[in-house]
Design an enzyme around this catalytic site. Structure first.
Site, short mmCIF file in Angstrom:
data_model
loop_
_atom_site.label_atom_id
_atom_site.label_comp_id
_atom_site.label_asym_id
_atom_site.label_seq_id
_atom_site.Cartn_x
_atom_site.Cartn_y
_atom_site.Cartn_z
N SER A 66 0.84 -1.20 0.00
CA SER A 66 0.00 0.00 0.00
C SER A 66 0.87 1.24 0.00
O SER A 66 1.96 1.26 0.57
CB SER A 66 -0.93 0.04 1.21
OG SER A 66 -1.66 1.25 1.19
N LYS A 109 -4.98 -6.49 3.48
CA LYS A 109 -4.91 -5.37 2.53
C LYS A 109 -6.31 -5.04 2.00
O LYS A 109 -6.66 -3.89 1.78
CB LYS A 109 -3.96 -5.71 1.37
CG LYS A 109 -3.92 -4.66 0.24
CD LYS A 109 -3.47 -3.32 0.76
CE LYS A 109 -3.27 -2.20 -0.22
NZ LYS A 109 -3.95 -2.07 -1.44
N HIS A 111 -7.90 -3.09 4.58
CA HIS A 111 -7.27 -1.75 4.50
C HIS A 111 -7.99 -0.91 3.45
O HIS A 111 -8.34 0.25 3.67
CB HIS A 111 -5.79 -1.92 4.14
CG HIS A 111 -5.11 -0.65 3.67
ND1 HIS A 111 -5.32 -0.12 2.42
CD2 HIS A 111 -4.25 0.19 4.29
CE1 HIS A 111 -4.61 1.00 2.29
NE2 HIS A 111 -3.95 1.21 3.42
N ASN A 112 -8.24 -1.51 2.30
CA ASN A 112 -8.89 -0.75 1.23
C ASN A 112 -10.35 -0.44 1.55
O ASN A 112 -10.85 0.62 1.18
CB ASN A 112 -8.77 -1.51 -0.10
CG ASN A 112 -7.40 -1.33 -0.73
OD1 ASN A 112 -6.43 -1.11 -0.02
ND2 ASN A 112 -7.32 -1.44 -2.03
N GLU A 123 -10.14 2.41 3.66
CA GLU A 123 -9.76 3.54 2.78
C GLU A 123 -11.01 4.13 2.11
O GLU A 123 -11.22 5.34 2.11
CB GLU A 123 -8.77 3.01 1.74
CG GLU A 123 -8.37 3.96 0.65
CD GLU A 123 -7.48 3.25 -0.39
OE1 GLU A 123 -6.43 2.69 -0.02
OE2 GLU A 123 -7.85 3.25 -1.59
#
Ligand code: 6PG
Length: 497
Positions: free
Chosen positions: A135, A200, A203-204, A207
Site C-alpha cells: 500500500s 490489505k 485496509h482498502n 480507505e
C-alpha cells in the site's frame, strides 16, 4: 557473473517503483516486463541511480530464462502484474522455464485473498508461493510503502531483510521517519497464505470509508455552510494538525486549495462527481455480509460510489425534489464546524473498529491468529490510511491482547464520549439540511445498535415465527431451546421445536 537478490516481473508504475526502491537500498535487481518500453524506462532510471555507489545493480532481462539465470538461489521473484488470472499465467510460464521447488514467487498485486490461498495450494511442492500486499501508491512503493506479507514462513526469512529495508519507517512515537533512518519498518509477516491479501483488502475497505467521510464533510461545508473550496481546505489543514491527522486529510486539504490549470477555478469543482472503483472495497463489503460481521460504513462507502455514478438519475431527481428546507444561516458556523470535526473523528474510529472486527472474525474462522497490534503498526506509515490515531489503536491491542472490539478500549471510550454530542448534531443537521452523510450516519447507527442491550430483534423473531414457523428462543429459558407459537388457530399455544 551478475547475481541479483530479487527479480521484478511487471514494471508498470508499482513494479518500477518497488524495483527502484530496492536498488536504492543496495539490493541487486533483475527486471522484466512483457512491454519492452517499461523495461527500458526502468533501465534508464536505474542507470541514473547507479552513479551512486551505495546502490544495487540492475539487470535487464529480455526473457524469463535470462531472468532465472541472473538470480542467486533460492531465487526470489516478485510479481507486480494486474490481479486475476495473469498471476497464474506468469507463474506457469516461470515453471515451464525451470523454477525449482525452493524458489520463492511473491505476488505483490491487489489479489483476492481466496485466489492467493488457492494458488499457494496449487503450487505447493513446485515453488514457494508467497504474497506481499503493498500500500502507498506510486510514491509509497518508491520511497517507503506499507507491506503486508503472508504465506510460506520459510520464505519470509529471505524476503524479510529486503521488505524491511524498503518499507516506510516510524519512530518510537509511531511518527514517520526517513526510510533510510533507523526506525520500525512498516512491513510484517501476518500469517498463512491469504492473510496478507485479506488484511490489505480490509485496509482498502477502510480507505473507501475514510475517503467517503471526508467527502461528506466537504459536501456539507460547501453546500450547507456555503464555504469556498479554499476555505474548506484550510479547515482540513487545521484538522490535520489535531486528532484527525491522516494522509487522506492532508491530501484532501491540498486538493481543495488547488486551482484548475485550465480554467483557474478550484480544481475540485471541475472534476466530474462520478466515482470509479477497482473493487477491493466491494470485496470487503461482500465479505462482511458473508461473515455476518457488520461493516455497514464500509458498505455505505461502496454504495455511495455507486450512487455517484447514477448522475443522470440524480440530475432528474434534483429537479423533481429541490430542497426547500431550513435556512443554513441559522447555524452557528464555528459550532457546526467543531461538531463536524467531532463527527468525523467518531465515524472514522467506528470505521477502523468495523475493519478490525472483520479481521477478528476472519482470523478466528481461518485460524490465522492475526496480531491486530502488528497490523495497526504496519499501517502507521507508508499506506493510504496512515493516520495519527493508529498509534493509539496499536497500543490498545498491545495492552489488551483479547480486546474484543476496538470501541471497548478505554482511551476510545473516553474520546467517543466527549465527542458524541457533535456526532449526533452533525447527523441531525445532515437530515435537516438534506446534505447526505451515509457514512457518518451509518457509523452512528452502527454504534447506537451495538450499545443497545435490547434490540427489536425480539419482534423480528416473532414475525419470522408468525409467517414461516422459524421458531424463537425465550428470555426466560436457556437460549438453545427453541419454540413455535400456533399463530393460525384461535387458541395460541407454544410448542417446543
Ligand atoms: C493502496 C491503494 C491502492 C489503490 C486502490 C484504489 O493501498 O495503495 O489502496 O491499492 O489505489 O485500490 O482503489 P479504487 O480504484 O477501487 O478506488
Amino acid at each position: 557473473m551478475h547475481q541479483s537478490n530479487i527479480a521484478m516481473i511487471g514494471l508498470g508504475v508499482m513494479g518500477k517503483s518497488l524495483a527502484l526502491n530496492l536498488l536504492d537500498h543496495g539490493f541487486n535487481v533483475t527486471g522484466y516486463d512483457i512491454n519492452q518500453q517499461n523495461r527500458l524506462q526502468l533501465e534508464r532510471e536505474a542507470n541514473t541511480l547507479a552513479e551512486h555507489e551505495s546502490k544495487g545493480r540492475f539487470f535487464s532481462a529480455e526473457n524469463l530464462s535470462q531472468l532465472l539465470g541472473s538470480l542467486e538461489k533460492p531465487r526470489v521473484i516478485a510479481l507486480s502484474v494486474p490481479a486475476g488470472s495473469i498471476v497464474e499465467s506468469v507463474v506457469d510460464e516461470l515453471l515451464s522455464v525451470g523454477l525449482s521447488h525452493d524458489d520463492i514467487v511473491i505476488d505483490t498485486g491487489n489479489s483476492l485473498w481466496t485466489d492467493t490461498e488457492a494458488r499457494e495450494k496449487k503450487y505447493a511442492g513446485q515453488l514457494r508461493f508467497f504474497s506481499t500486499a503493498v500500500s502507498g501508491g506510486e510514491v509509497g512503493a518508491r520511497f517507503g510503502p506499507a507491506l503486508m506479507a503472508s504465506g510460506d514462513e520459510s520464505a519470509w526469512q529471505y524476503v524479510q531483510p529486503m521488505w524491511q529495508a524498503i518499507a516506510a519507517k516510524v519512530d518510537e512515537h509511531g511518527l514517520p521517519v526517513d526510510p533510510f533512518e533507523k526506525g520500525e519498518p512498516c512491513a510484517a509477516y501476518l500469517g498463512p497464505a491469504g492473510a496478507g491479501h485479506y488484511v490489505k483488502m480490509v485496509h482498502n475497505g477502510i480507505e473507501y470509508a475514510d475517503m467517503q467521510l471526508i467527502c461528506e464533510a466537504y459536501h456539507f461545508m460547501s453546500q450547507v455552510l456555503s464555504m469556498s473550496a479554499v476555505d474548506i481546505g484550510r479547515v482540513f489543514e487545521r484538522w490535520n494538525r489535531g486528532v484527525l491527522n491522516s494522509y487522506l486529510m492532508e491530501i484532501s486539504a491540498d486538493i481543495l486549495q488547488t486551482c484548475d490549470p485550465v480554467t483557474g477555478q478550484p480544481f475540485v469543482e471541475v472534476v466530474l462527481d462520478k466515482a470509479g472503483q477497482k473493487g477491493t472495497g466491494l470485496w470487503t463489503a461482500v465479505n462482511s455480509l458473508h461473515q455476518g460481521a457488520a461493516a455497514p460504513t464500509i458498505a455505505q462507502a461502496v454504495f455511495a460510489r455507486a450512487i455517484s455514478a447514477q448522475k443522470s438519475v440524480r440530475t432528474q431527481l434534483s429537479k423533481q425534489f429541490p430542497f426547500a428546507g431550513g435556512k443554513s444561516h441559522c447555524l452557528e458556523h464555528q459550532q457546526v464546524l467543531d461538531e463536524l470535526e467531532d463527527a468525523l473523528y467518531c465515524a472514522k474510529l467506528v470505521v477502523y473498529a468495523q475493519g478490525f472486527d472483520l479481521m477478528r472474525n476472519m482470523s478466528d474462522q481461518e485460524g490465522w491468529q492475526l496480531e491486530f497490534a502488528t497490523i495497526a503498526k504496519v499501517w502507521r506509515a507508508g499506506c493510504i490510511i496512515r493516520a495519527g490515531f493508529l498509534q493509539m489503536i496499536s497500543q490498545a491491542f498491545d495492552t489488551d491482547k483479547t480486546l474484543n472490539h476496538l470501541l471497548l478500549a478505554d482511551d476510545f471510550v473516553e474520546s467517543l464520549q466527549s465527542r458524541m454530542k457533535g456526532w449526533r448534531a452533525t447527523t441531525a443537521n445532515s437530515a435537516l439540511y438534506a446534505s447526505p452523510m451515509p457514512g457518518i450516519a451509518s457509523a452512528l447507527h452502527y454504534f447506537d445498535s451495538l450499545r443497545c442491550e435490547t434490540l427489536p430483534a425480539n419482534l423480528l423473531q416473532a414475525q419470522r415465527d408468525y409467517f414461516g414457523s422459524h421458531t424463537y428462543a425465550r428470555v426466560d429459558v436457556p437460549e438453545n431451546e427453541s419454540f413455535h407459537l400456533t399463530w393460525s388457530g384461535t387458541v395460541r399455544e407454544q410448542v417446543k421445536a
